[in-house]
Design a protein around this motif. Sequence first.
Motif, PDB file in Angstrom:
ATOM      1  N   ASP A  60      25.553  -8.910  -2.127  1.00 10.17           N
ATOM      2  CA  ASP A  60      24.737  -7.780  -1.705  1.00 10.17           C
ATOM      3  C   ASP A  60      25.653  -6.584  -1.431  1.00 10.17           C
ATOM      4  OD1 ASP A  60      25.276  -7.573   1.453  1.00 10.17           O
ATOM      5  OD2 ASP A  60      25.258  -9.680   0.845  1.00 10.17           O
ATOM      6  N   PRO A  61      25.123  -5.366  -1.406  1.00 13.50           N
ATOM      7  CA  PRO A  61      25.976  -4.178  -1.269  1.00 13.50           C
ATOM      8  C   PRO A  61      26.833  -4.163   0.003  1.00 13.50           C
ATOM      9  CG  PRO A  61      23.807  -3.543  -2.061  1.00 13.50           C
ATOM     10  CD  PRO A  61      23.721  -5.002  -1.719  1.00 13.50           C
ATOM     11  N   VAL A  62      26.294  -4.623   1.119  1.00 10.82           N
ATOM     12  CA  VAL A  62      27.065  -4.608   2.364  1.00 10.82           C
ATOM     13  C   VAL A  62      28.226  -5.592   2.294  1.00 10.82           C
ATOM     14  CG1 VAL A  62      27.001  -5.132   4.834  1.00 10.82           C
ATOM     15  CG2 VAL A  62      25.171  -3.780   3.794  1.00 10.82           C
ATOM     16  N   SER A  63      27.959  -6.808   1.846  1.00 10.89           N
ATOM     17  CA  SER A  63      29.027  -7.805   1.726  1.00 10.89           C
ATOM     18  C   SER A  63      30.058  -7.371   0.702  1.00 10.89           C
ATOM     19  CB  SER A  63      28.428  -9.165   1.351  1.00 10.89           C
ATOM     20  OG  SER A  63      27.496  -9.600   2.318  1.00 10.89           O
ATOM     21  N   ALA A  64      29.608  -6.737  -0.374  1.00 11.07           N
ATOM     22  CA  ALA A  64      30.541  -6.229  -1.384  1.00 11.07           C
ATOM     23  C   ALA A  64      31.438  -5.149  -0.795  1.00 11.07           C
ATOM     24  CB  ALA A  64      29.773  -5.692  -2.590  1.00 11.07           C
ATOM     25  N   ALA A  65      30.879  -4.313   0.077  1.00 14.09           N
ATOM     26  CA  ALA A  65      31.679  -3.271   0.715  1.00 14.09           C
ATOM     27  C   ALA A  65      32.738  -3.881   1.629  1.00 14.09           C
ATOM     28  CB  ALA A  65      30.775  -2.328   1.505  1.00 14.09           C
ATOM     29  N   PRO A  77      16.479 -17.004   9.251  1.00 15.30           N
ATOM     30  CA  PRO A  77      16.699 -15.960   8.238  1.00 15.30           C
ATOM     31  C   PRO A  77      16.738 -14.575   8.893  1.00 15.30           C
ATOM     32  CG  PRO A  77      15.000 -17.508   7.532  1.00 15.30           C
ATOM     33  CD  PRO A  77      15.278 -17.816   8.965  1.00 15.30           C
ATOM     34  N   GLN A  78      17.599 -13.709   8.361  1.00 14.98           N
ATOM     35  CA  GLN A  78      17.770 -12.386   8.939  1.00 14.98           C
ATOM     36  C   GLN A  78      17.518 -11.312   7.869  1.00 14.98           C
ATOM     37  OE1 GLN A  78      18.153 -12.151  12.122  1.00 14.98           O
ATOM     38  NE2 GLN A  78      18.468 -14.360  12.408  1.00 14.98           N
ATOM     39  N   PRO A  79      17.124 -10.107   8.301  1.00 13.16           N
ATOM     40  CA  PRO A  79      16.830  -9.054   7.337  1.00 13.16           C
ATOM     41  C   PRO A  79      18.059  -8.353   6.779  1.00 13.16           C
ATOM     42  CG  PRO A  79      16.427  -8.267   9.561  1.00 13.16           C
ATOM     43  CD  PRO A  79      16.748  -9.726   9.675  1.00 13.16           C
ATOM     44  N   VAL A  80      19.222  -8.638   7.335  1.00  8.61           N
ATOM     45  CA  VAL A  80      20.485  -8.090   6.840  1.00  8.61           C
ATOM     46  C   VAL A  80      21.446  -9.260   6.638  1.00  8.61           C
ATOM     47  CG1 VAL A  80      20.121  -5.891   8.024  1.00  8.61           C
ATOM     48  CG2 VAL A  80      21.422  -7.707   9.163  1.00  8.61           C
ATOM     49  N   PRO A  81      22.538  -9.056   5.895  1.00  6.96           N
ATOM     50  CA  PRO A  81      23.477 -10.156   5.678  1.00  6.96           C
ATOM     51  C   PRO A  81      23.979 -10.753   6.991  1.00  6.96           C
ATOM     52  CG  PRO A  81      23.955  -8.363   4.181  1.00  6.96           C
ATOM     53  CD  PRO A  81      22.914  -7.855   5.119  1.00  6.96           C
ATOM     54  N   PHE A  82      23.961 -12.085   7.048  1.00  2.63           N
ATOM     55  CA  PHE A  82      24.370 -12.815   8.238  1.00  2.63           C
ATOM     56  C   PHE A  82      25.544 -13.713   7.886  1.00  2.63           C
ATOM     57  CE2 PHE A  82      23.762 -16.832  10.780  1.00  2.63           C
ATOM     58  CZ  PHE A  82      24.313 -16.328  11.954  1.00  2.63           C
ATOM     59  N   TYR A  83      26.640 -13.586   8.648  1.00  5.46           N
ATOM     60  CA  TYR A  83      27.852 -14.354   8.395  1.00  5.46           C
ATOM     61  C   TYR A  83      28.061 -15.339   9.540  1.00  5.46           C
ATOM     62  CZ  TYR A  83      28.412 -10.069   5.666  1.00  5.46           C
ATOM     63  OH  TYR A  83      28.195  -8.988   4.832  1.00  5.46           O
ATOM     64  N   PRO A  84      27.677 -16.601   9.352  1.00  3.88           N
ATOM     65  CA  PRO A  84      27.787 -17.588  10.425  1.00  3.88           C
ATOM     66  C   PRO A  84      29.217 -18.090  10.579  1.00  3.88           C
ATOM     67  CG  PRO A  84      26.998 -18.632   8.439  1.00  3.88           C
ATOM     68  CD  PRO A  84      27.097 -17.165   8.129  1.00  3.88           C
ATOM     69  N   GLY A  85      29.476 -18.615  11.758  1.00  2.00           N
ATOM     70  CA  GLY A  85      30.777 -19.208  12.009  1.00  2.00           C
ATOM     71  C   GLY A  85      30.836 -20.644  11.515  1.00  2.00           C
TER      72      GLY A  85
END
Length: 211
Positions: free
Chosen positions: A8-13, A103-111
């Motif tokens: 997704d664009p945010v994770s790519a950034a 589930p979240q509406p934006v990218p979620f990075y779990p530990g």
Amino acid sequence: MTDQLSLDPVSAAIAECGLVAVLRAPTADGFSAVADVLVAAGVTALEVTLTSQGALEAISGLRRQLPDSVVIGAGTILTDEDAKAAVDAGATFLVSPVSGLGPQPVPFYPGAFSPTEVFAAHRAGAPLIKLFPAGGLGPGYLKDVRGPLPEVRIMPTGGIGLDDIAKWLSAGAVAVGVGGPLIGDAATGGSLTALAARARHAVDAVSYARS
């Protein structure tokens, strides 16, 4: 560098930057000035931890203050209520030291810590996985995990010094999260000039690892 086309664009950034600056302090009062220095040095991914008093207000302020090219997320997300509040404040990604949120509406990075946890997060659809706490494991651990799991995208965080950044990226990290060694005491009245030097060091380390 990881293939960003499927992100997704945010994770790519974040992958493009290679570095997430983790802003954590007793209060978020100094985050505005710190963010300006970081962005000027080339750090374009910022994580504001919810353990900092005033974090939600800081996220909203930084969103207005900084260019759209800077991605601003919220860290230490422990509940779905935390996540909603952070997204409502303007966070464009969420980071947690644990997994298990809905589930979240934006990218979620779990530990995650073990290979089992890493793979479970990957199968659940996490675009990036926060390896935490990473400092005691070392880059060799990441390299070993990615041997049988080359498709996972991992962002080590916790206990990573500036001189470790290139080592982690060379071991296969998509990006690294760096807090205290980068921010220092700049958020609580410390030298912004010293922060600028550390930020340039960190950005140079990313460039070196990818050259």
